[in-house]
Design a protein around this motif. Structure first.
Motif, PDB file in Angstrom:
ATOM      1  N   GLY A  49      16.111   6.529 -14.601  1.00 23.71           N
ATOM      2  CA  GLY A  49      16.214   5.085 -14.578  1.00 23.71           C
ATOM      3  C   GLY A  49      16.147   4.501 -15.973  1.00 23.71           C
ATOM      4  O   GLY A  49      16.044   5.236 -16.958  1.00 23.71           O
ATOM      5  N   PRO A  50      16.192   3.176 -16.092  1.00 27.04           N
ATOM      6  CA  PRO A  50      16.066   2.556 -17.412  1.00 27.04           C
ATOM      7  C   PRO A  50      14.682   2.833 -17.994  1.00 27.04           C
ATOM      8  O   PRO A  50      13.714   3.035 -17.261  1.00 27.04           O
ATOM      9  CB  PRO A  50      16.271   1.064 -17.132  1.00 27.04           C
ATOM     10  CG  PRO A  50      15.895   0.896 -15.698  1.00 27.04           C
ATOM     11  CD  PRO A  50      16.305   2.170 -15.016  1.00 27.04           C
ATOM     12  N   ALA A  51      14.598   2.856 -19.302  1.00 27.16           N
ATOM     13  CA  ALA A  51      13.342   3.158 -19.979  1.00 27.16           C
ATOM     14  C   ALA A  51      13.220   2.298 -21.224  1.00 27.16           C
ATOM     15  O   ALA A  51      14.227   1.850 -21.786  1.00 27.16           O
ATOM     16  CB  ALA A  51      13.272   4.632 -20.351  1.00 27.16           C
ATOM     17  N   GLN A  52      11.987   2.076 -21.649  1.00 29.81           N
ATOM     18  CA  GLN A  52      11.727   1.291 -22.853  1.00 29.81           C
ATOM     19  C   GLN A  52      10.653   1.962 -23.686  1.00 29.81           C
ATOM     20  O   GLN A  52       9.662   2.468 -23.159  1.00 29.81           O
ATOM     21  CB  GLN A  52      11.289  -0.131 -22.504  1.00 29.81           C
ATOM     22  CG  GLN A  52      11.115  -1.035 -23.733  1.00 29.81           C
ATOM     23  CD  GLN A  52      10.865  -2.477 -23.365  1.00 29.81           C
ATOM     24  OE1 GLN A  52      10.235  -2.764 -22.355  1.00 29.81           O
ATOM     25  NE2 GLN A  52      11.365  -3.396 -24.167  1.00 29.81           N
ATOM     26  N   VAL A  53      10.874   1.961 -25.005  1.00 32.96           N
ATOM     27  CA  VAL A  53       9.958   2.600 -25.949  1.00 32.96           C
ATOM     28  C   VAL A  53       8.854   1.634 -26.368  1.00 32.96           C
ATOM     29  O   VAL A  53       9.112   0.458 -26.677  1.00 32.96           O
ATOM     30  CB  VAL A  53      10.727   3.101 -27.183  1.00 32.96           C
ATOM     31  CG1 VAL A  53       9.768   3.428 -28.327  1.00 32.96           C
ATOM     32  CG2 VAL A  53      11.567   4.312 -26.831  1.00 32.96           C
ATOM     33  N   HIS A  54       7.637   2.170 -26.401  1.00 38.36           N
ATOM     34  CA  HIS A  54       6.478   1.449 -26.927  1.00 38.36           C
ATOM     35  C   HIS A  54       5.886   2.299 -28.051  1.00 38.36           C
ATOM     36  O   HIS A  54       5.567   3.472 -27.850  1.00 38.36           O
ATOM     37  CB  HIS A  54       5.437   1.234 -25.833  1.00 38.36           C
ATOM     38  CG  HIS A  54       5.929   0.422 -24.681  1.00 38.36           C
ATOM     39  ND1 HIS A  54       5.662  -0.923 -24.547  1.00 38.36           N
ATOM     40  CD2 HIS A  54       6.696   0.774 -23.614  1.00 38.36           C
ATOM     41  CE1 HIS A  54       6.236  -1.367 -23.443  1.00 38.36           C
ATOM     42  NE2 HIS A  54       6.861  -0.360 -22.855  1.00 38.36           N
ATOM     43  N   ALA A  55       5.754   1.722 -29.230  1.00 36.96           N
ATOM     44  CA  ALA A  55       5.280   2.455 -30.411  1.00 36.96           C
ATOM     45  C   ALA A  55       3.816   2.128 -30.691  1.00 36.96           C
ATOM     46  O   ALA A  55       3.406   0.967 -30.604  1.00 36.96           O
ATOM     47  CB  ALA A  55       6.120   2.105 -31.630  1.00 36.96           C
ATOM     48  N   ALA A 212      17.598  11.076 -34.476  1.00 38.48           N
ATOM     49  CA  ALA A 212      17.111  12.288 -33.822  1.00 38.48           C
ATOM     50  C   ALA A 212      16.063  11.952 -32.770  1.00 38.48           C
ATOM     51  O   ALA A 212      16.029  12.567 -31.690  1.00 38.48           O
ATOM     52  CB  ALA A 212      16.540  13.245 -34.865  1.00 38.48           C
ATOM     53  N   LEU A 213      15.197  10.988 -33.049  1.00 34.03           N
ATOM     54  CA  LEU A 213      14.189  10.599 -32.073  1.00 34.03           C
ATOM     55  C   LEU A 213      14.828   9.974 -30.838  1.00 34.03           C
ATOM     56  O   LEU A 213      14.369  10.220 -29.705  1.00 34.03           O
ATOM     57  CB  LEU A 213      13.189   9.627 -32.691  1.00 34.03           C
ATOM     58  CG  LEU A 213      12.111  10.240 -33.572  1.00 34.03           C
ATOM     59  CD1 LEU A 213      11.260   9.143 -34.216  1.00 34.03           C
ATOM     60  CD2 LEU A 213      11.219  11.177 -32.759  1.00 34.03           C
ATOM     61  N   ARG A 214      15.851   9.188 -31.022  1.00 36.97           N
ATOM     62  CA  ARG A 214      16.553   8.640 -29.860  1.00 36.97           C
ATOM     63  C   ARG A 214      17.105   9.761 -28.992  1.00 36.97           C
ATOM     64  O   ARG A 214      16.990   9.732 -27.756  1.00 36.97           O
ATOM     65  CB  ARG A 214      17.692   7.715 -30.309  1.00 36.97           C
ATOM     66  CG  ARG A 214      17.246   6.397 -30.922  1.00 36.97           C
ATOM     67  CD  ARG A 214      18.434   5.453 -31.089  1.00 36.97           C
ATOM     68  NE  ARG A 214      18.074   4.249 -31.806  1.00 36.97           N
ATOM     69  CZ  ARG A 214      18.277   4.034 -33.097  1.00 36.97           C
ATOM     70  NH1 ARG A 214      18.857   4.996 -33.836  1.00 36.97           N
ATOM     71  NH2 ARG A 214      17.917   2.913 -33.667  1.00 36.97           N
TER      72      ARG A 214
END
Length: 235
Positions: A49-55, A212-214
């Motif tokens: 599913g859709p995802a979102q990054v939290h740093a 690369a992290l993506r």
């Protein structure tokens, strides 16, 4: 854990990077991770599913790093956790295969502590394997024209400390029930760091680390087992 954004459930991805250490003014792990704060990945039909990054930034301090990790895990309850750290002298983007239950500082951490032969978690297993698809990540990054290789040692400093602590937490029943995945990736110096050092040592541009992290996040969200491909080393 997922959250609803405009009616669509969104998986949370936690990326962590470290504060600078050992006299450096920057740490490429935090520079890359914070640049990806808020990045959203669309759903891939039949895959994720859709995802979102939290740093989140971690202190380069034994013990305190795990406290910061616990706070981030409690706040976000992520489905995927990728911790990132600087490995000066390495020339490639290197997913780590295994975390070991030992703190053995060659140098002091940012609080002046230098534990020697102390377990990360007393009485816990000697080691944990990453639950990231480390070989799939290496393949994806190489296919994009960037240097990547599998690493079989995360060292014995705060990077391994955080990596082991993360995997110990993900081995607990609640995390297992939720199917949480996690692991650690080391990255080289930034060019501006390497330019000040004798040699100079290898470096990787921030934009390349971010790319690369993506790819690592995308590969880690895919279902199924890791690739069956050689990733061994002779030493």
């Amino acid at each position: 854990m997922s959250e609803a954004v405009e009616g669509e459930p969104v998986m949370r991805v936690l990326l962590t990077g470290f504060e600078p250490f050992d006299g450096e003014a920057v740490n490429p792990s935090w520079e890359a991770v914070r640049a990806l704060q808020g990045w959203q990945l669309p759903a891939l039909a039949g895959q994720h599913g859709p995802a979102q990054v939290h740093a989140r930034r971690m202190p380069c301090v034994f013990g305190a790093a795990l406290q910061a990790l616990d706070a981030a895990l409690a706040e976000l309850q992520p489905s995927l956790v990728i911790a990132v750290g600087q490995a000066g002298g390495r020339s490639a983007f290197t997913p780590e295969r295994v975390a070991i239950n030992i703190d053995d500082g060659r140098i002091c951490d940012n609080a002046g502590c230098q534990p020697i032969d102390v377990p990360v978690v007393a009485g816990a297993p000697a080691a944990y394997f990453s639950s990231l698809p480390v070989k799939r990540i290496v393949q994806a990054v190489r296919a994009a024209g960037l240097p990547a290789e599998l690493s079989n040692t995360a060292g014995t400093f705060v990077c391994n400390h955080l990596f082991y602590g993360l995997m110990h937490r993900l081995a607990q029943p609640e995390a297992q029930r939720r199917g949480m995945r996690g692991g650690f990736i080391h990255i080289p110096y930034l060019p501006e760091q390497a330019a000040r050092l004798p040699g100079p040592p290898p470096a990787m541009a921030l934009a390349d680390v971010m790319a690369a992290l993506r790819l690592a996040v995308q590969a880690s969200l895919l279902p199924g087992a890791d690739l069956q491909a050689s990733g061994g080393a002779l030493h």
